[in-house]
Design a protein around this motif. Structure first.
Motif, PDB file in Angstrom:
ATOM      1  N   LEU A  51       0.858  -1.185   0.000  1.00 59.58           N
ATOM      2  CA  LEU A  51       0.000   0.000   0.000  1.00 59.58           C
ATOM      3  C   LEU A  51       0.894   1.235   0.000  1.00 59.58           C
ATOM      4  CD1 LEU A  51      -2.741  -0.967   2.615  1.00 59.58           C
ATOM      5  CD2 LEU A  51      -2.791  -1.242   0.135  1.00 59.58           C
ATOM      6  N   VAL A  52       0.422   2.286  -0.610  1.00 61.18           N
ATOM      7  CA  VAL A  52       1.178   3.536  -0.663  1.00 61.18           C
ATOM      8  C   VAL A  52       0.418   4.618   0.082  1.00 61.18           C
ATOM      9  CG1 VAL A  52       2.338   2.987  -2.818  1.00 61.18           C
ATOM     10  CG2 VAL A  52       0.156   4.159  -2.900  1.00 61.18           C
ATOM     11  N   ARG A  53       1.146   5.600   0.594  1.00 63.82           N
ATOM     12  CA  ARG A  53       0.513   6.745   1.242  1.00 63.82           C
ATOM     13  C   ARG A  53       0.492   7.882   0.241  1.00 63.82           C
ATOM     14  NH1 ARG A  53       3.047   8.345   6.480  1.00 63.82           N
ATOM     15  NH2 ARG A  53       1.078   9.395   6.744  1.00 63.82           N
ATOM     16  N   VAL A  54      -0.695   8.377  -0.042  1.00 69.22           N
ATOM     17  CA  VAL A  54      -0.842   9.447  -1.018  1.00 69.22           C
ATOM     18  C   VAL A  54      -1.312  10.716  -0.315  1.00 69.22           C
ATOM     19  CG1 VAL A  54      -1.296   7.894  -2.948  1.00 69.22           C
ATOM     20  CG2 VAL A  54      -3.204   8.734  -1.605  1.00 69.22           C
ATOM     21  N   PRO A  55      -0.845  11.881  -0.783  1.00 71.19           N
ATOM     22  CA  PRO A  55      -1.264  13.133  -0.146  1.00 71.19           C
ATOM     23  C   PRO A  55      -2.725  13.456  -0.446  1.00 71.19           C
ATOM     24  CG  PRO A  55       0.135  13.580  -2.045  1.00 71.19           C
ATOM     25  CD  PRO A  55       0.094  12.092  -1.873  1.00 71.19           C
ATOM     26  N   VAL A  56      -3.426  13.991   0.567  1.00 70.90           N
ATOM     27  CA  VAL A  56      -4.814  14.409   0.380  1.00 70.90           C
ATOM     28  C   VAL A  56      -4.986  15.895   0.686  1.00 70.90           C
ATOM     29  CG1 VAL A  56      -5.825  12.129   0.748  1.00 70.90           C
ATOM     30  CG2 VAL A  56      -5.457  13.628   2.707  1.00 70.90           C
ATOM     31  N   GLY A  57      -3.875  16.594   0.888  1.00 69.34           N
ATOM     32  CA  GLY A  57      -3.914  18.027   1.129  1.00 69.34           C
ATOM     33  C   GLY A  57      -3.680  18.388   2.584  1.00 69.34           C
ATOM     34  N   LYS A  58      -3.210  19.598   2.790  1.00 71.22           N
ATOM     35  CA  LYS A  58      -2.955  20.149   4.121  1.00 71.22           C
ATOM     36  C   LYS A  58      -2.055  19.253   4.958  1.00 71.22           C
ATOM     37  CE  LYS A  58      -7.128  22.869   4.204  1.00 71.22           C
ATOM     38  NZ  LYS A  58      -8.330  23.249   4.894  1.00 71.22           N
ATOM     39  N   ARG A  60      -1.813  16.096   5.020  1.00 73.23           N
ATOM     40  CA  ARG A  60      -2.393  14.798   5.393  1.00 73.23           C
ATOM     41  C   ARG A  60      -2.192  13.783   4.271  1.00 73.23           C
ATOM     42  NH1 ARG A  60      -5.691  13.625   9.357  1.00 73.23           N
ATOM     43  NH2 ARG A  60      -6.962  12.347   7.971  1.00 73.23           N
ATOM     44  N   HIS A  61      -2.172  12.515   4.661  1.00 72.57           N
ATOM     45  CA  HIS A  61      -2.010  11.420   3.713  1.00 72.57           C
ATOM     46  C   HIS A  61      -3.048  10.347   4.005  1.00 72.57           C
ATOM     47  CE1 HIS A  61       1.931  13.343   3.696  1.00 72.57           C
ATOM     48  NE2 HIS A  61       2.071  12.847   2.491  1.00 72.57           N
ATOM     49  N   ARG A  62      -3.241   9.466   3.033  1.00 75.91           N
ATOM     50  CA  ARG A  62      -4.097   8.298   3.252  1.00 75.91           C
ATOM     51  C   ARG A  62      -3.486   7.124   2.510  1.00 75.91           C
ATOM     52  NH1 ARG A  62      -7.508   6.203  -0.288  1.00 75.91           N
ATOM     53  NH2 ARG A  62      -7.832   7.155  -2.292  1.00 75.91           N
ATOM     54  N   TYR A  63      -3.811   5.932   2.991  1.00 75.62           N
ATOM     55  CA  TYR A  63      -3.337   4.731   2.315  1.00 75.62           C
ATOM     56  C   TYR A  63      -4.153   4.495   1.054  1.00 75.62           C
ATOM     57  CZ  TYR A  63      -0.401   3.407   6.237  1.00 75.62           C
ATOM     58  OH  TYR A  63       0.574   3.377   7.189  1.00 75.62           O
ATOM     59  N   ALA A  64      -3.473   3.968   0.034  1.00 74.21           N
ATOM     60  CA  ALA A  64      -4.141   3.661  -1.228  1.00 74.21           C
ATOM     61  C   ALA A  64      -3.508   2.425  -1.835  1.00 74.21           C
ATOM     62  CB  ALA A  64      -4.028   4.836  -2.197  1.00 74.21           C
ATOM     63  N   LEU A  65      -4.272   1.771  -2.698  1.00 73.08           N
ATOM     64  CA  LEU A  65      -3.757   0.639  -3.446  1.00 73.08           C
ATOM     65  C   LEU A  65      -2.868   1.181  -4.555  1.00 73.08           C
ATOM     66  CD1 LEU A  65      -7.143  -1.254  -3.834  1.00 73.08           C
ATOM     67  CD2 LEU A  65      -5.383  -1.650  -2.099  1.00 73.08           C
ATOM     68  N   ALA A  66      -1.716   0.577  -4.741  1.00 69.68           N
ATOM     69  CA  ALA A  66      -0.810   1.017  -5.802  1.00 69.68           C
ATOM     70  C   ALA A  66      -1.172   0.275  -7.076  1.00 69.68           C
ATOM     71  CB  ALA A  66       0.640   0.751  -5.420  1.00 69.68           C
ATOM     72  N   GLN A  67      -1.971   0.911  -7.914  1.00 66.50           N
ATOM     73  CA  GLN A  67      -2.393   0.286  -9.165  1.00 66.50           C
ATOM     74  C   GLN A  67      -2.058   1.216 -10.312  1.00 66.50           C
ATOM     75  OE1 GLN A  67      -6.554  -0.384  -8.584  1.00 66.50           O
ATOM     76  NE2 GLN A  67      -6.213  -2.226  -7.403  1.00 66.50           N
ATOM     77  N   MET A  68      -1.253   0.717 -11.198  1.00 71.37           N
ATOM     78  CA  MET A  68      -0.862   1.497 -12.357  1.00 71.37           C
ATOM     79  C   MET A  68      -1.200   0.719 -13.613  1.00 71.37           C
ATOM     80  SD  MET A  68       0.576   4.196 -11.235  1.00 71.37           S
ATOM     81  CE  MET A  68      -0.361   4.230  -9.747  1.00 71.37           C
ATOM     82  N   ALA A  69      -1.754   1.384 -14.581  1.00 71.57           N
ATOM     83  CA  ALA A  69      -2.071   0.729 -15.846  1.00 71.57           C
ATOM     84  C   ALA A  69      -0.980   1.053 -16.852  1.00 71.57           C
ATOM     85  CB  ALA A  69      -3.420   1.199 -16.365  1.00 71.57           C
ATOM     86  N   GLY A  70      -0.233   0.036 -17.258  1.00 67.11           N
ATOM     87  CA  GLY A  70       0.773   0.206 -18.293  1.00 67.11           C
ATOM     88  C   GLY A  70       2.046   0.864 -17.812  1.00 67.11           C
ATOM     89  N   HIS A  71       3.076   0.700 -18.618  1.00 67.58           N
ATOM     90  CA  HIS A  71       4.408   1.219 -18.294  1.00 67.58           C
ATOM     91  C   HIS A  71       4.416   2.738 -18.174  1.00 67.58           C
ATOM     92  CE1 HIS A  71       8.718   0.576 -18.022  1.00 67.58           C
ATOM     93  NE2 HIS A  71       8.876   1.614 -18.810  1.00 67.58           N
ATOM     94  N   HIS A 104       7.221   6.344   2.829  1.00 64.13           N
ATOM     95  CA  HIS A 104       7.023   6.341   1.381  1.00 64.13           C
ATOM     96  C   HIS A 104       7.961   5.420   0.615  1.00 64.13           C
ATOM     97  CE1 HIS A 104       3.975   9.423   1.350  1.00 64.13           C
ATOM     98  NE2 HIS A 104       4.658  10.025   2.288  1.00 64.13           N
ATOM     99  N   ALA A 105       8.898   4.790   1.290  1.00 62.28           N
ATOM    100  CA  ALA A 105       9.862   3.939   0.585  1.00 62.28           C
ATOM    101  C   ALA A 105       9.191   2.758  -0.104  1.00 62.28           C
ATOM    102  CB  ALA A 105      10.947   3.457   1.554  1.00 62.28           C
TER     103      ALA A 105
END
Length: 153
Positions: A51-58, A60-71, A104-105
């Motif tokens: 899981l990755v921590r993504v910024p949500v502003g101010k 703050r961060h939240r956990y998210a699924l790391a899903q990328m479509a394509g290279h 974030h590593a």
């Protein structure tokens, strides 16, 4: 009692539908569903699920699924993460050490792994440090230049 796979599936479901910013919050959500876990277990699950921590502003961060479509999607997201969270890249022969903001590593390493490049043998991530092994010393030099360029945007 849920199996590890079932528990991790519940974690993925929770993170996909709710804003969870800390491990303690995730433990609370699981316990609210009747799943008894410790924070240490949740921490291991987060790492295994990458899981990755993504910024949500101010700040703050939240956990998210790391899903990328394509290279290309992976490269774009990697560039964004490098600009926002990577503090330094250093090299010793064919081993690169990438320092990130706390927490974030794992997310950065996941995207580096998803590039599936022949010049990257593999990565190991901790809380704020990634070891990246390049196939050769010259390829390590080239990778370091590329990663510095990602940091600069």
């Amino acid at each position: 009692m849920l199996s590890k796979d079932q528990r991790q599936k519940r974690i993925q479901d929770i993170v996909a539908r709710e804003s969870v910013s800390t491990q303690a919050e995730l433990v609370e959500r699981l316990r609210a569903e009747g799943i008894q876990v410790t924070q240490a277990t949740v921490s291991r699950d987060i790492n295994e699920l990458r899981l990755v921590r993504v910024p949500v502003g101010k700040g703050r961060h939240r956990y998210a699924l790391a899903q990328m479509a394509g290279h290309q999607g992976v490269e774009e997201e990697l560039g964004r993460l490098f600009q926002n969270f990577v503090k330094d890249v250093d090299r010793g022969e064919n081993i690169l050490v990438i320092r990130t903001a706390d927490g974030h590593a794992t997310g950065v390493a996941l995207l580096l792994d998803r590039l599936r490049r022949d010049d990257i043998v593999g990565t190991i991530a901790g809380e704020d440090t990634i070891f990246l092994v390049a196939r050769t010393t010259p390829e390590g030099e080239e990778l370091m230049e590329e990663l510095h360029a990602l940091m600069l945007g």
